[in-house]
Design an enzyme around this catalytic site. Structure first.
Site, PDB file in Angstrom:
ATOM      1  N   TYR A  44     -19.260  -9.181  62.926  1.00 39.50           N
ATOM      2  CA  TYR A  44     -18.967  -9.886  61.938  1.00 39.50           C
ATOM      3  C   TYR A  44     -18.121 -10.763  62.242  1.00 39.50           C
ATOM      4  CZ  TYR A  44     -16.565  -7.666  58.395  1.00 39.50           C
ATOM      5  OH  TYR A  44     -15.351  -6.789  57.579  1.00 39.50           O
ATOM      6  N   ASP A  94     -24.305  -7.257  58.226  1.00 39.16           N
ATOM      7  CA  ASP A  94     -23.204  -7.427  59.037  1.00 39.16           C
ATOM      8  C   ASP A  94     -23.448  -8.251  60.274  1.00 39.16           C
ATOM      9  OD1 ASP A  94     -21.579  -7.242  56.783  1.00 39.16           O
ATOM     10  OD2 ASP A  94     -20.380  -5.231  57.313  1.00 39.16           O
ATOM     11  N   HIS A 138     -27.104  -4.501  51.129  1.00 34.31           N
ATOM     12  CA  HIS A 138     -25.877  -5.414  52.232  1.00 34.31           C
ATOM     13  C   HIS A 138     -26.772  -4.425  52.806  1.00 34.31           C
ATOM     14  CE1 HIS A 138     -22.329  -6.843  53.026  1.00 34.31           C
ATOM     15  NE2 HIS A 138     -21.799  -5.441  53.551  1.00 34.31           N
ATOM     16  N   LYS A 139     -26.880  -2.750  53.312  1.00 35.34           N
ATOM     17  CA  LYS A 139     -26.676  -1.884  54.498  1.00 35.34           C
ATOM     18  C   LYS A 139     -28.382  -1.018  54.403  1.00 35.34           C
ATOM     19  CE  LYS A 139     -22.143  -2.339  56.431  1.00 35.34           C
ATOM     20  NZ  LYS A 139     -21.663  -2.095  57.200  1.00 35.34           N
ATOM     21  N   TYR A 142     -25.885   1.404  52.934  1.00 34.77           N
ATOM     22  CA  TYR A 142     -26.096   1.175  51.471  1.00 34.77           C
ATOM     23  C   TYR A 142     -27.173   0.915  50.564  1.00 34.77           C
ATOM     24  CZ  TYR A 142     -20.971   1.291  53.111  1.00 34.77           C
ATOM     25  OH  TYR A 142     -20.084   1.381  53.849  1.00 34.77           O
ATOM     26  N   ASP A 149     -19.931 -10.052  49.748  1.00 39.28           N
ATOM     27  CA  ASP A 149     -19.810 -10.457  51.584  1.00 39.28           C
ATOM     28  C   ASP A 149     -21.090 -10.738  52.415  1.00 39.28           C
ATOM     29  OD1 ASP A 149     -18.300  -8.453  50.083  1.00 39.28           O
ATOM     30  OD2 ASP A 149     -17.331  -7.052  52.118  1.00 39.28           O
ATOM     31  N   ARG A 219     -11.620 -11.653  49.135  1.00 42.10           N
ATOM     32  CA  ARG A 219     -11.919 -11.519  49.868  1.00 42.10           C
ATOM     33  C   ARG A 219     -13.027 -11.656  49.374  1.00 42.10           C
ATOM     34  NH1 ARG A 219     -10.083  -8.903  54.423  1.00 42.10           N
ATOM     35  NH2 ARG A 219     -10.899  -7.555  54.685  1.00 42.10           N
ATOM     36  N   GLY A 222     -13.939 -14.895  49.134  1.00 38.85           N
ATOM     37  CA  GLY A 222     -14.122 -16.087  49.404  1.00 38.85           C
ATOM     38  C   GLY A 222     -14.958 -16.131  50.669  1.00 38.85           C
ATOM     39  N   TRP A 223     -15.801 -14.738  50.524  1.00 42.76           N
ATOM     40  CA  TRP A 223     -17.262 -14.716  51.387  1.00 42.76           C
ATOM     41  C   TRP A 223     -17.739 -15.513  51.027  1.00 42.76           C
ATOM     42  CZ3 TRP A 223     -16.085 -13.425  56.757  1.00 42.76           C
ATOM     43  CH2 TRP A 223     -15.487 -12.356  56.610  1.00 42.76           C
TER      44      TRP A 223
END
Length: 383
Positions: A44, A94, A138-139, A142, A149, A219, A222-223
C-alpha cells in the site's frame, strides 16, 4: 588575556519553505528508486508514494514522472488486468490502496488493463466482511475490527470507482464507511479518534467497555484526515452524508490542531501526550495532516484561519524532517516504520509499544505525504 570564543558551527543549509521540494522530491524517486518495490510485493505504501509523484506530474506537466508511475505499476498490473502478488483471498484493505493509481492511469490512458484491475479490487470490497455498523473489517485476519488506516486504503478507492464507473447507487455505502468509522473511534472527551475499534471486545488491546484501542496514534489520524479530504471530491454535493463527513473532518482537524507542538506546529507520535518521555515529532503523520489541511484549504473545506498554522508548520517540517544529500536527493527523516495492533507480535497498543517501533528515513509512508504536501505548497506559492 582574552578568553577564546567559540563560533557557532556553520552547517550547510538544507533548504527552507521556499525550496522547490516537489521537484526535488520527485526527481529523487526517479534517481534513487527506479524500481519502487525491489521485494516484488504489492504494498500500500507504494501507491501512496506513486500518488505523490503523480501530484507533482500534474503540477509540472513533466512526462518523466508519469512514465515512472506507469512503468512501476505495469510491473504488477498485467495486460489481462490481473495483479501480480495481489492476494484477493486475504480480504485486506491495504491491498486496495494502489487501486487509486490504477484509476489514475485509466484516466490517463483509457487502457482496458487498468479498468479490469480496478474491477478486481472493487470486487474485493463488495465481498469484504463488515462490522454490524456496516464498516469494513480491516483484514480477514483482524475480524470485527476497523482501523482508521483502512479508510484511506479502501474507501477512497471505493468512492472514486463508483464516481468513475457510474455506481451512484453505492454512494450511501461509501459515506457509511466514513461516518461509522468516525463514530466508532471518536473519543468525545478529546475530539480525537482512537487508532482502532474492536466490535467483539475480544482483542487484548481493546477496552472491554468501548472497544477502543488504548491510544490515539498520529499516523492513523493522518490517514483518516487525508481520506476524508480525498473522498469529498468524489461524493456528490447533494448526498446528505457528505456534509456529515465534512463536519467530521473539520472537527477532527480542530482537535488535532489543539494538540500540535507549540513551537513547531507539528505533531508527536502519540499526539496527545507530547511532553511524555520518549515521545517525538513524527514525520509521516505530521506530513499527512498538513497535506490534508493544504488540500482542504485549496478546495474550500477549511476556514482560512488554518493558513497561518499551515505555513508555520511547513517551515518547521522542512527543518525537522527534511535533508539533502550531497547528490541533491531528499531524505525524509523521523518516520515511524510501522505500527499496528495484535497480530503474531501481540502488539498491545500501549504507549511503550508506539515508542518501540523503529524510526527510519525514506519509508514510502513518509515520502508519499511529503510529495503530496510539497506539491500543494508549491501550488500555494505560485498560484
Amino acid at each position: 588575556m582574552t578568553a577564546p570564543t567559540t563560533a557557532a558551527p556553520a552547517w550547510a543549509p538544507y533548504g527552507d519553505a521556499s525550496t522547490d521540494w516537489a521537484t526535488l522530491g520527485a526527481d529523487t524517486m526517479l534517481a534513487r528508486e527506479p524500481v519502487m518495490n525491489p521485494h516484488d510485493k504489492w504494498e500500500y505504501e507504494d501507491g501512496l508514494m506513486l500518488g505523490g509523484v503523480l501530484a507533482v506530474h500534474r503540477l509540472t506537466g513533466d512526462p518523466r514522472y508519469l512514465e515512472y508511475v506507469r512503468r512501476n505499476l505495469d510491473h504488477f498490473v498485467r495486460p489481462d488486468g490481473s495483479i501480480h502478488a495481489y492476494r484477493y483471498d486475504e480480504l485486506n484493505l491495504d491491498h486496495v490502496n494502489n487501486g487509486k493509481v490504477v484509476l489514475d492511469l485509466y484516466d490517463e490512458t483509457g487502457e482496458e488493463r487498468y479498468r479490469k484491475a480496478a474491477d478486481l479490487l472493487f470486487d474485493q470490497l463488495r465481498h469484504q466482511p463488515r462490522l454490524e455498523a456496516g464498516t469494513f473489517w480491516h483484514k480477514k485476519i483482524y475480524p470485527y475490527q476497523t482501523w482508521l488506516d483502512g479508510l484511506y486504503m479502501g474507501s477512497v478507492f471505493y468512492a472514486r470507482y463508483c464516481a468513475t464507473f457510474g455506481r451512484e447507487d453505492l454512494f450511501d455505502d461509501v459515506a457509511l464507511q466514513f461516518t461509522s468509522a468516525y463514530d466508532l473511534t471518536l473519543d468525545p472527551a478529546s475530539g480525537l479518534c482512537r487508532h482502532a475499534y474492536d466490535e467483539s471486545r475480544s482483542m487484548p488491546w481493546a477496552d472491554p467497555r468501548t472497544g477502543w484501542s488504548p491510544h490515539v496514534w498520529l499516523r492513523a489520524l493522518g490517514w483518516f484526515a487525508m481520506a476524508m479530504t480525498d473522498v469529498l471530491e468524489h461524493l456528490p454535493e447533494t448526498l446528505p452524508q457528505r456534509a456529515t463527513i465534512l463536519g467530521n473532518l473539520r472537527s477532527l482537524l480542530g482537535a488535532v490542531r489543539g494538540v500540535a507542538d507549540a513551537r513547531t506546529g507539528l505533531w508527536y507520535q502519540v499526539p496527545d501526550q507530547g511532553g511524555r518521555p520518549l515521545n517525538y515529532l513524527e514525520a509521516s503523520g505530521s506530513l499527512m495532516i498538513l497535506a490534508a489541511v493544504a488540500k482542504g484549504l485549496r478546495l474550500g473545506y477549511l476556514d482560512d484561519d488554518w493558513a497561518g498554522h499551515l505555513d508555520h508548520a511547513w517551515g518547521s517540517a522542512t527543518r525537522e524532517f527534511l535533508s539533502l544529500t550531497d547528490r541533491g536527493w531528499v531524505n525524509v527523516n523521523k518516520v515511524c516504520q510501522v505500527a499496528g495492533l495484535g497480530g503474531a507480535a501481540g502488539r498491545d497498543g500501549s504507549y511503550a509499544y508506539y515508542m518501540s517501533e523503529p524510526i527510519v528515513a525514506n519509508d514510502h509512508k513518509g515520502v508519499g505525504p511529503f510529495l503530496l504536501l510539497a506539491a500543494e505548497m508549491r501550488r500555494r506559492r505560485t498560484g
